[in-house]
Design a protein around this motif. Structure first.
Motif, mmCIF file in Angstrom:
data_model
loop_
_atom_site.group_PDB
_atom_site.id
_atom_site.type_symbol
_atom_site.label_atom_id
_atom_site.label_comp_id
_atom_site.label_asym_id
_atom_site.label_seq_id
_atom_site.Cartn_x
_atom_site.Cartn_y
_atom_site.Cartn_z
ATOM 1 N N GLU A 134 3.868 11.233 -1.654
ATOM 2 C CA GLU A 134 3.806 10.597 -2.974
ATOM 3 C C GLU A 134 2.358 10.299 -3.363
ATOM 4 O O GLU A 134 2.101 9.756 -4.428
ATOM 5 N N MET A 135 1.456 10.646 -2.492
ATOM 6 C CA MET A 135 0.037 10.469 -2.773
ATOM 7 C C MET A 135 -0.559 11.792 -3.255
ATOM 8 O O MET A 135 0.011 12.855 -3.053
ATOM 9 N N GLU A 194 -6.090 10.906 -2.580
ATOM 10 C CA GLU A 194 -5.752 9.653 -1.895
ATOM 11 C C GLU A 194 -5.608 9.858 -0.389
ATOM 12 O O GLU A 194 -6.017 9.034 0.421
ATOM 13 N N GLU A 200 6.611 7.812 -12.440
ATOM 14 C CA GLU A 200 5.910 6.709 -11.763
ATOM 15 C C GLU A 200 4.835 7.216 -10.812
ATOM 16 O O GLU A 200 3.974 6.451 -10.377
ATOM 17 N N LEU A 201 4.866 8.513 -10.500
ATOM 18 C CA LEU A 201 3.876 9.059 -9.559
ATOM 19 C C LEU A 201 2.800 9.892 -10.267
ATOM 20 O O LEU A 201 1.966 10.509 -9.617
ATOM 21 N N PRO A 225 1.300 13.987 -7.235
ATOM 22 C CA PRO A 225 1.430 13.818 -5.779
ATOM 23 C C PRO A 225 1.748 15.144 -5.094
ATOM 24 O O PRO A 225 2.171 16.113 -5.732
ATOM 25 N N GLU A 246 3.872 0.352 6.119
ATOM 26 C CA GLU A 246 3.416 -0.665 5.171
ATOM 27 C C GLU A 246 2.891 -1.905 5.892
ATOM 28 O O GLU A 246 2.076 -2.647 5.360
ATOM 29 N N LYS A 305 3.761 6.699 1.732
ATOM 30 C CA LYS A 305 4.432 7.985 1.772
ATOM 31 C C LYS A 305 3.420 9.064 1.395
ATOM 32 O O LYS A 305 3.066 9.210 0.224
ATOM 33 N N ARG A 325 0.840 -1.182 0.000
ATOM 34 C CA ARG A 325 0.000 0.000 0.000
ATOM 35 C C ARG A 325 0.887 1.249 0.000
ATOM 36 O O ARG A 325 1.979 1.241 0.544
ATOM 37 N N LYS A 326 0.408 2.287 -0.636
ATOM 38 C CA LYS A 326 1.147 3.560 -0.640
ATOM 39 C C LYS A 326 1.119 4.149 0.759
ATOM 40 O O LYS A 326 0.049 4.351 1.323
#
Lengths: 261, 261, 261, 261, 261, 261
Positions: free
Chosen positions: A9-10, A14, B176-177, B41, A58, A6, A3-4
């Motif tokens: 980075e979301m 999210e 990738e983000l 992000p 995580e 960070k 699962r994301k």
């Protein structure tokens, strides 16, 4: 796939979804930009603590990891090139702003996960004020306290800085940045009223602050980095992650129970 | 292999060697942890600016890159989950401590490379004081100013936030983000005395601050992110790196000339 | 006879009556006490900006002018006798207290009208915080931006400080304090990365702060003050007043519309 | 023609020449922007004190007058429209920056000439710190203390605010802004432990701060403004100027004697 | 037996009971840790003021005495061994925190009873802010103002520091710490614009701050300590206590009347 | 007779003589003004720590005791009447000013002897900055760490606040203020992640700050105060004094050795 976790980075969408589905905890890792001898990079503390934070997040539910506060309090290492140090009032202000932002978004548990001993008192002071200013649970955790059992297996007489333990954990978190060929053993002469072990230090009756590293070492290591191995690091980091997961679980329960009253 | 340029990934020995062999410049990238719509992000600004800093440092001599100051001034985005904002006094204190540490180590040029518009005035104020307090050259650079030519090729009416340009550069720095399937076009209604373009804004006669993003958008995008492509991003980022390299070269010469007087 | 617009020359009864009959805007002019070459007094910036503020307030409804904040940020001129400079934190505190007082009395629009470039970033930072702390519209206006068209008619290569434009406007605002017989032309040698024009500066990719004026001039002039005339000044000041009136009208409408929502 | 004494109306060249030919003293007048009843403008304190400063400087050698610090500490009047009040820390910071700038230019005597009672303690605190930080003589003078003899001739029972004395002096300094047709007599009921006379107040054993003017008056006057005349004002202002000239002369001698040791 | 009046020697239960049965006033004594010549201890000011506070509280109802704030503003005595001085901002912060705590517990009158002249302006500034921040009555009382009649009976020409009066009162408060065999008479030469009497000082037109005691005395005494007697001290202290009791009674009535409105 | 060790009860002449004959150390005791249950006064912490400081100073050479900093950080007890709490920034400022004054007089060792756990982090932060700002040895000592052996003999399950140990030591330091008839036993229910023993707390992996005492107790005691005896207190205080004497001796040697290098 993990699962994301960070937060940065979301997307905000999210993060919002996470908050709405029970996420209530954010880990704010704290490190340093300071000398770690000839074989470890300046970022070692920050990298190690972030690794632990991410793995723990995580491994559980309801927890996100904020960007690491990489700059810290490092007066005692400032004589080594590249080290950056903040005033204590700066770090207090920074932690307060970060925590207030997260509390505003609905996080109920702010976990300062601190990987750098020089930050400890300053983080504690920030937390005292934050507890008064917010209704949130403000938890301070110092990473060495998460790996006490595995640390007992280390072989050096002294575990202090850029040493067997720290190098072993770095071999897990940032192996590509560790140059074991440069690792050294350097044991400073004993100083009056000062012992170079966390254990001894925590039992000491007097706190004289940290000595200027430059005065007592050549390399920057205090301990024996040559004994470091990735296996030792895996045990330590594994224990840290496991302990952190369990502490956070208990913490979340406590906060929920307290809110329910 | 590219020379190591991330200061914090180096050992103190390597930083010392760099300083002794002519390195005199450190880039301190500044970003934000703030909403960037549904497809980018929170870390977008920080990631973009760090990418530019690292590529530029790799493309020239004598330049290192400090860890990015990821938290910034983001009051106007605070209504979106996950956004963190600092008080201006906090960011000023932080930049001052970082710069003072680097000046102590012998860096002569401190380059604040700022990728987040909300930080601009605050960085400028920190720099005013730092110039008085240190003998060093303190340079502020705002990344959009490094990519003016390539930005002209963008197709949207409005370039403002989480838009065609920013998304294109993110497709280079953190592909990738980026989730292009969530990219949207959202053009706020015009506001009195406020135009959503850097160009127009810089020509405006009145500064009213940034509007609360939540009041004017649903997604967080102001512009048209759907037009973003990696190719556009590569042109922009390429220009930014090239321009930065050339600016820093000129800067270093100027400082040397000034010291020689 | 012109309506009374200088708030401090009114009684509290008059200010109260004004507020009750629709006055909602107060201009806070900002200047400096800093060297302006051999022919202009230290107060030039403050006098020019106050002149514009008063004429604009007289030319519209609903606007009062607060006493000018005459002391400003002038580190770069401090080597010239009589120049006073504030720390940036001092000016921020001062502007905050003034604005809070006016908001308390019911003013909805606080217009910082700044006639001194050295104050710009500091005023912007104060405004960022004031917008969060008050519900009021906080507008920053830099006077050169109010006279862009007429400024194009100036003949000098360089318009920077105590120059053709500034002298021309002073011939309107404080003719009795201008001694044209002492006006000079002084053009500093180009500096790396630095061009002595507002235009060029605003397009520059790097901000290095203002050079110490003493290092680059003998007189304190940067530009050609000998070309100044009262006619030029009247065109510039006229445009400034007209533009300011129109900006404030739009501003007041915007605030009213926003409150009505 | 009177010698130029307003520092800010001089050029840097003139200030430099003055300093080189024996000028060693700068008066920094302090006033307020606060209600002065129905017949006097908000600027009254600032105007009165500036008038005294300028006349005294014109009547002696070696003294210049800095721009008046018009904003002051006026919490107790804030309920009257237009009044502005500073935090005490803001005024302390402002006075420190101004004084440091003048000391840097070579002024040996900084005279804070304060015309507003609400500023007194704050100015005193700023002076305590400035005396430690600079080698200069920092003198605080409160203008009512300069006119004690002529004040004895006033006829009202109570002299406190916007009253016989203050109105009389305003009739000298800013006659065009005084509207005697609106002058009133208003004597608040006695308050426990509080007498509305400077004399009584200075002999009081307890300081309770100033009462909120709004709670004890309708007009803002405390005293009898209807008794004011320009003649009374001329006597008071005349005495103030004369006394100030003599105090400054003594002050300058003292500083010179002290430096000569 | 005297009622318990020292708040800190009571339990919280006793303080609570006192508040519930009408206690509404707390005296916060302020002193100094500064040289008091060869015959008086550094703590003299603090001891004298605490003695008065306790006796007054014992002689009335409804009043408690907080622990004395012993450290004060003593820049002018710092050249004498053992003297401690605070920054003014430190003392302001300290008084604010103490007062806020007491207001939270329900005290309506906070009486700063100050026995050290050097603190006066700083206490006044703290009180200005506290009055705005709390709804409580904040009273400043300077102890010499409580003993004006008996002070007239003193025989010395000059009463200033570690002198006849102060020594006499110390013979009451801390006789065991007074060594009259070391008491001296020392009268500094007159200084321009400065007279060494409270009376003269309070009538002075200019405040130059306190001279460095080291520059004007050998012993630290300014006055004639040899004339001190316990009898004189008893008269002075007796008057102080009596006056304080009466002032506080009036104060409490005033606050009650004000609350009843 | 015991040598005089309370600095503030000495004259400046005596302090000077002490410094000249080898005194190099000053103990600054820190306590609190906070609830200590129904049987102990608010001043308990301050009284206990001062007792230890004085006895230790009397038992060795070269050490003086400054006036106790009685007010401390007591947010968690603020709900109990009479408790005073400082902001952490206030205590930091206060300790810095005190230490700077003593260093100026020539003291080489500043020993913060802290008897109140709530102050610990704040004292540590002050010390970090003081070590950078002065060349002096800044030692922090927390009194419970001085009495570890004798504390083992205590009988209660929990030693936390106003308990067996603290009451026993108070029976030594301030027996006249202890009312054993009101002493109680109160053991809060266990809290998640929080154990009410210093020992357990120091081994805890997470610091959640101190719970609000009001939420977990009725009396304010956490532990069993009924088991306290003067004999236990004598053993604890005796050990504390002895240990402190020995630590200070070692400390003084260390500082001398370091200076001799």
């Amino acid at each position: 796939m993990a699962r994301k976790v960070k937060l940065a980075e979301m997307t905000w969408v999210e993060v919002k979804a996470a908050l709405e589905s029970g996420t209530d905890t954010v880990i704010v890792p704290l490190g340093s930009v300071e000398q770690h001898s000839r074989h470890l990079p300046l970022i070692t503390d920050s990298a190690n603590v972030e690794w632990i934070a991410v793995k723990a997040a995580e491994g559980t539910d309801g927890v996100l990891v904020a960007p690491t506060v990489v700059y810290g309090i490092s007066h005692n290492h400032i004589d080594f090139a590249g080290t950056v140090t903040l005033r204590t009032s700066t770090l207090i202000a920074l932690l307060k702003d970060i925590a207030h932002s997260f509390v505003k978004h609905g996080f109920r548990n702010i976990v300062f996960l601190n990987g750098h001993g020089g930050n400890n008192a300053t983080v504690a002071v920030a937390a005292i004020e934050l507890r008064e200013e917010t209704g949130a649970t403000i938890a301070n955790i110092y990473t060495p306290n998460l790996m006490r059992n595995s640390a007992k297996l280390l072989e050096s007489d002294i575990e202090w800085h850029a040493d067997e333990g720290e190098t072993s954990t770095a071999l897990v978190a940032i192996p590509e940045l560790v140059d074991m060929s440069k690792a050294v053993r350097e044991i400073p002469k004993p100083r009056p009223l000062f012992t170079f072990t966390e254990e001894a230090l925590s039992r000491s009756v007097v706190d004289l602050g940290l000595p200027k590293t430059r005065e007592i070492t050549t390399s920057g290591t205090i301990g024996d980095a040559t004994l470091a191995t990735r296996e030792k690091g895996e045990r330590m980091m594994g224990e840290a992650v496991e302990t952190l997961i369990s502490v956070i679980a208990e913490l979340r329960e406590a906060t929920k129970a307290s809110s329910a009253r």
